[in-house]
Design an enzyme around this catalytic site. Structure first.
Site, PDB file in Angstrom:
ATOM      1  N   CYS A 103     115.701  29.623  70.279  1.00 30.91           N
ATOM      2  CA  CYS A 103     114.986  28.358  70.469  1.00 30.91           C
ATOM      3  C   CYS A 103     116.068  27.300  70.474  1.00 30.91           C
ATOM      4  O   CYS A 103     116.643  26.995  69.427  1.00 30.91           O
ATOM      5  CB  CYS A 103     113.976  28.092  69.355  1.00 30.91           C
ATOM      6  SG  CYS A 103     113.220  26.466  69.547  1.00 30.91           S
ATOM      7  N   CYS A 106     114.823  23.962  68.378  1.00 27.83           N
ATOM      8  CA  CYS A 106     114.680  24.001  66.918  1.00 27.83           C
ATOM      9  C   CYS A 106     114.706  25.451  66.459  1.00 27.83           C
ATOM     10  O   CYS A 106     115.763  26.065  66.489  1.00 27.83           O
ATOM     11  CB  CYS A 106     113.429  23.275  66.466  1.00 27.83           C
ATOM     12  SG  CYS A 106     111.952  23.583  67.447  1.00 27.83           S
ATOM     13  N   SER A 107     113.585  26.015  66.039  1.00 24.81           N
ATOM     14  CA  SER A 107     113.633  27.383  65.520  1.00 24.81           C
ATOM     15  C   SER A 107     112.328  28.118  65.795  1.00 24.81           C
ATOM     16  O   SER A 107     111.884  28.916  64.975  1.00 24.81           O
ATOM     17  CB  SER A 107     113.924  27.359  64.024  1.00 24.81           C
ATOM     18  OG  SER A 107     112.939  26.589  63.367  1.00 24.81           O
ATOM     19  N   CYS A 108     111.685  27.856  66.927  1.00 29.33           N
ATOM     20  CA  CYS A 108     110.430  28.531  67.247  1.00 29.33           C
ATOM     21  C   CYS A 108     110.669  30.037  67.273  1.00 29.33           C
ATOM     22  O   CYS A 108     111.671  30.507  67.812  1.00 29.33           O
ATOM     23  CB  CYS A 108     109.894  28.059  68.600  1.00 29.33           C
ATOM     24  SG  CYS A 108     109.519  26.300  68.593  1.00 29.33           S
TER      25      CYS A 108
END
Ligand code: FE
Length: 202
Positions: A103, A106-108
């Site tokens: 991602c 961000c951190s999906c």
């Protein structure tokens, strides 16, 4: 200033406990609900769920086709759904194409099948480098592919989450679905590693 890592962790634990106490005293959170959430992500939701999906895809071509067509439904049919598991896509590694997930924003991450993301997945270094140079990132995980293997990098978003089905390991033809699931390590479902070799599973 010297900085002891364990003390730092204890500080953090103390701060979290203090915060939980304040929120509980004010009636803002229910400690039982917090325990339930922690238990869920520690014991019930984790890469073992994704491993079941992959093992089933390896032994059942119809299930694999369903995953390719409608991953969200195919995964939900095994009971894995909910937070951050909506709008799933499953991508299949082949002898000529390898898939890897990031991602960049961000951190999906697909919580319902992989649990909480590892720290490196959220790091700016991984997020920027894997797009530019996936091969050297993979090499740092001890994973090298033939030079002519194509690498596709999939960028997750809040709307699209990805699960990689790694190549089924050599010599695994006679294994049961349970034994196959034990070969499916977390990183192989992100694309930074291969599935575990037969005989190397713990
Ligand atoms: Fe994200």
């Amino acid at each position: 200033m010297p900085h002891d890592h364990d003390n730092h962790f204890d500080d953090m634990t103390a701060q979290v406990r203090a915060l939980e106490t304040i929120l509980t005293d004010k009636g803002l959170v229910d400690p039982a609900a917090i325990d339930e959430i922690v238990d869920t992500y520690q014991d019930k939701i984790g890469p073992q769920n994704g491993a079941r999906v992959v093992a089933k895809a390896w032994v059942d071509p119809q299930y694999a086709a369903w995953l390719a067509r409608d991953a969200t439904d195919a995964i939900a049919s095994l009971g894995y759904m909910g937070r951050q598991g909506e709008h799933m896509n499953v991508v299949f590694n082949t002898p000529t194409t390898h898939n890897i997930v990031v991602c960049t924003l961000c951190s999906c991450y697909p919580w319902s099948v992989l649990g909480l993301p590892p720290v490196w997945y959220k790091s700016p270094a991984y997020r920027s480098r894997v797009v530019r140079d996936p091969r050297s990132v993979m090499a740092e995980f001890g994973f090298t592919l033939p030079k002519d293997t194509k690498i596709r990098v999939w960028d997750s978003t809040a709307e699209q989450r990805y699960l990689v089905v790694p190549m089924r390991p050599e010599g695994s033809d006679d294994l049961t679905e349970d034994a196959l699931a034990a070969l499916v390590n977390r990183d192989s479902m992100i694309g930074t590693k291969a599935a575990t070799d037969v005989g190397a599973a713990q």
